[in-house]
Scaffold this motif. Structure first.
Motif, short mmCIF file in Angstrom:
data_model
loop_
_atom_site.label_atom_id
_atom_site.label_comp_id
_atom_site.label_asym_id
_atom_site.label_seq_id
_atom_site.Cartn_x
_atom_site.Cartn_y
_atom_site.Cartn_z
N HIS A 36 47.77 76.90 -23.29
CA HIS A 36 46.34 77.14 -23.50
C HIS A 36 46.04 77.08 -24.99
O HIS A 36 46.62 77.83 -25.78
CB HIS A 36 45.95 78.52 -22.96
CG HIS A 36 46.42 78.73 -21.56
ND1 HIS A 36 45.73 78.29 -20.47
CD2 HIS A 36 47.55 79.31 -21.08
CE1 HIS A 36 46.40 78.59 -19.37
NE2 HIS A 36 47.51 79.20 -19.72
N TYR A 56 52.80 71.54 -26.44
CA TYR A 56 54.26 71.53 -26.36
C TYR A 56 54.82 70.13 -26.68
O TYR A 56 55.79 69.99 -27.43
CB TYR A 56 54.74 71.91 -24.96
CG TYR A 56 54.65 73.39 -24.63
CD1 TYR A 56 55.35 74.33 -25.37
CD2 TYR A 56 53.89 73.84 -23.56
CE1 TYR A 56 55.29 75.69 -25.06
CE2 TYR A 56 53.82 75.19 -23.23
CZ TYR A 56 54.51 76.11 -23.99
OH TYR A 56 54.44 77.45 -23.68
N ALA A 69 60.35 80.35 -27.06
CA ALA A 69 60.14 81.75 -26.69
C ALA A 69 59.14 81.82 -25.55
O ALA A 69 58.10 82.47 -25.65
CB ALA A 69 59.67 82.55 -27.90
N ILE A 75 61.89 78.19 -19.27
CA ILE A 75 62.69 77.60 -20.36
C ILE A 75 63.13 76.18 -20.01
O ILE A 75 62.96 75.25 -20.81
CB ILE A 75 63.91 78.50 -20.69
CG1 ILE A 75 63.44 79.85 -21.22
CG2 ILE A 75 64.81 77.83 -21.74
CD1 ILE A 75 64.54 80.88 -21.40
N1 LIG Z 1 59.23 90.97 -24.98
C1 LIG Z 1 60.45 91.39 -25.20
O1 LIG Z 1 60.66 92.59 -25.37
C2 LIG Z 1 61.60 90.42 -25.30
C3 LIG Z 1 62.72 90.83 -26.03
C4 LIG Z 1 63.79 89.94 -26.17
C5 LIG Z 1 63.72 88.68 -25.60
N2 LIG Z 1 62.62 88.31 -24.87
C6 LIG Z 1 62.62 86.95 -24.29
O2 LIG Z 1 61.75 86.12 -25.06
C7 LIG Z 1 61.11 85.15 -24.19
C8 LIG Z 1 59.60 85.30 -24.28
O3 LIG Z 1 59.27 86.60 -23.85
P1 LIG Z 1 57.85 87.27 -24.20
O4 LIG Z 1 57.99 88.70 -23.91
O5 LIG Z 1 57.40 86.80 -25.52
O6 LIG Z 1 56.93 86.61 -23.05
P2 LIG Z 1 55.34 86.57 -22.95
O7 LIG Z 1 54.72 87.46 -23.95
O8 LIG Z 1 55.05 86.79 -21.51
O9 LIG Z 1 55.01 85.06 -23.34
C9 LIG Z 1 55.52 84.03 -22.56
C10 LIG Z 1 55.08 82.69 -23.07
O10 LIG Z 1 55.67 81.72 -22.20
C11 LIG Z 1 54.69 80.77 -21.85
N3 LIG Z 1 54.92 80.30 -20.47
C12 LIG Z 1 55.03 81.04 -19.36
N4 LIG Z 1 55.23 80.25 -18.28
C13 LIG Z 1 55.23 78.98 -18.74
C14 LIG Z 1 55.37 77.71 -18.12
N5 LIG Z 1 55.60 77.60 -16.79
N6 LIG Z 1 55.33 76.62 -18.89
C15 LIG Z 1 55.11 76.74 -20.22
N7 LIG Z 1 54.95 77.91 -20.87
C16 LIG Z 1 55.02 79.01 -20.13
C17 LIG Z 1 53.37 81.49 -21.93
O11 LIG Z 1 52.50 80.45 -22.25
P3 LIG Z 1 50.94 80.45 -22.07
O12 LIG Z 1 50.45 81.04 -23.36
O13 LIG Z 1 50.71 79.01 -21.92
O14 LIG Z 1 50.65 81.30 -20.84
C18 LIG Z 1 53.58 82.46 -23.07
O15 LIG Z 1 53.22 81.87 -24.29
C19 LIG Z 1 61.68 85.42 -22.78
O16 LIG Z 1 62.78 84.58 -22.58
C20 LIG Z 1 62.12 86.88 -22.86
O17 LIG Z 1 63.16 87.18 -21.95
C21 LIG Z 1 61.55 89.15 -24.72
#
Ligand SMILES: NC(=O)c1ccc[n+]([C@@H]2O[C@H](COP(=O)([O-])OP(=O)(O)OC[C@H]3O[C@@H](n4cnc5c(N)ncnc54)[C@H](OP(=O)(O)O)[C@@H]3O)[C@@H](O)[C@H]2O)c1
Length: 289
Positions: A36, A56, A69, A75
């Motif tokens: 988006h 992307y 991320a 992923i």
């Molecule tokens: N949050 C934490 O505490 C944390 C800590 C360590 C590691 N992580 C890891 O870091 C990564 C990101 O986590 P987050 O917490 O930042 O997630 P998040 O806030 O939910 O953000 C996820 C992002 O992924 C994109 N996305 C989701 N589904 C998608 C799809 N089908 N195709 C393309 N893009 C997609 C979303 O894009 P849109 O903007 O387009 O919706 C959003 O920008 C994950 O692997 C998570 O396990 C998270």
């Protein structure tokens, strides 16, 4: 130089926090992508004044260093979009703790050096999120060039590098989830019980806060074996039985949690030398539930 520019795939919590933290340390975080436009734009604004929102598919032609991320389940598909977008060399790291470099197969098949960089931290939205990434541990894996970049990021953020063997990746992530999410869960249940005991929900959290903070601090400074206090550490089976009795008219999920966590606390007490008869008596009460 394209190879020096960092492009971030994803505009969520980790994308924004890591992007901003790196930007603040002089890294050229030039692009951020989301499905988006408006989310990519607000992420770019959060990361820094020189960061631009893109698609992307545009990232590979603009950035030689990709941080992926996105949600765990996205992923592989995002890696495919980046590969189809022309990624042919450079480096890509994903930030998921539960998956290894195989999730980036589409990119490694194109000649991109692939790896993982998992911040061992809980990341939320907002201002404090970037500083929460300073001084933490990062689990790092992957190809030589990818690991070198991941280690450079950890160093920039004054962090520690954890090298987890691929076969232990899921075990590592299980530990991370238990340490973070289960402490939150235990607080939630304790709050629920205090509310039943007549406290206001907000007062209950405030009342618990010093207890939880000191318990965590003691576990860190003294080690968990020395830090454990309370009826299970003392082998007081009568008190444990009274707790289970008090929980008996509630949803079983609470008494089950008490018993399962209690058996794990008992293992600590036993390790510390609790009398075997007391261990058996407490185990007997906990296992009856
Ligand atoms: N949050 C934490 O505490 C944390 C800590 C360590 C590691 N992580 C890891 O870091 C990564 C990101 O986590 P987050 O917490 O930042 O997630 P998040 O806030 O939910 O953000 C996820 C992002 O992924 C994109 N996305 C989701 N589904 C998608 C799809 N089908 N195709 C393309 N893009 C997609 C979303 O894009 P849109 O903007 O387009 O919706 C959003 O920008 C994950 O692997 C998570 O396990 C998270």
């Amino acid at each position: 130089l394209r190879s020096d520019k960092v492009g971030i795939a994803g505009a969520g919590r980790v994308a924004q926090a890591l992007g901003r933290a790196l930007y603040q340390r002089g890294v050229d975080v030039a692009y951020v992508a989301s499905r988006h436009r408006n989310r990519a734009e607000s992420a770019a604004e959060f990361i820094g004044p020189a960061t631009t929102a893109v698609e992307y598919s545009e990232l590979p032609s603009r950035s030689g260093r990709l941080l992926i991320a996105v949600s765990d389940s996205a992923i592989e598909s995002v890696a495919r979009v980046l590969a189809d977008g022309g990624a042919r060399d450079g480096i890509a790291l994903h930030t998921c703790g539960a998956k290894g470099t195989e999730a980036l197969r589409a990119l490694s098949d194109c000649g991109v050096a692939c790896g993982t960089l998992h911040p061992l931290q809980t990341v939320r939205e907002g201002q404090g999120s970037a500083s929460a990434l300073t001084g933490i541990s990062f689990a790092v894996s992957g190809d030589g060039k990818a690991v070198a970049w991941a280690e450079e990021i950890a160093r920039l953020l004054e962090g520690h590098v954890l090298r987890i063997r691929p076969e232990c990746q899921v075990l590592y992530h299980t530990a991370a989830v238990m340490a973070s999410n289960y402490i939150t869960t235990l607080m939630d249940v304790a709050q629920e019980l205090l509310v039943s005991a007549g406290l206001d929900p907000a007062d209950a959290v405030l009342a618990l806060a010093p207890l939880v903070r000191t318990s965590v601090e003691n576990a860190v400074t003294l080690g968990t074996t020395a830090a454990l206090t309370g009826p299970i550490a003392r082998g007081d089976s009568d008190t444990v039985a009274s707790h289970l009795n008090a929980l008996s008219n509630r949803d079983q999920r609470v008494s089950h949690l008490y018993s399962v966590a209690g058996l794990n606390a008992l293992a600590i007490a036993e390790r510390r030398g609790l009398d075997q008869a007391k261990v058996a008596a407490v185990a007997n009460v906990l296992k009856k539930n």
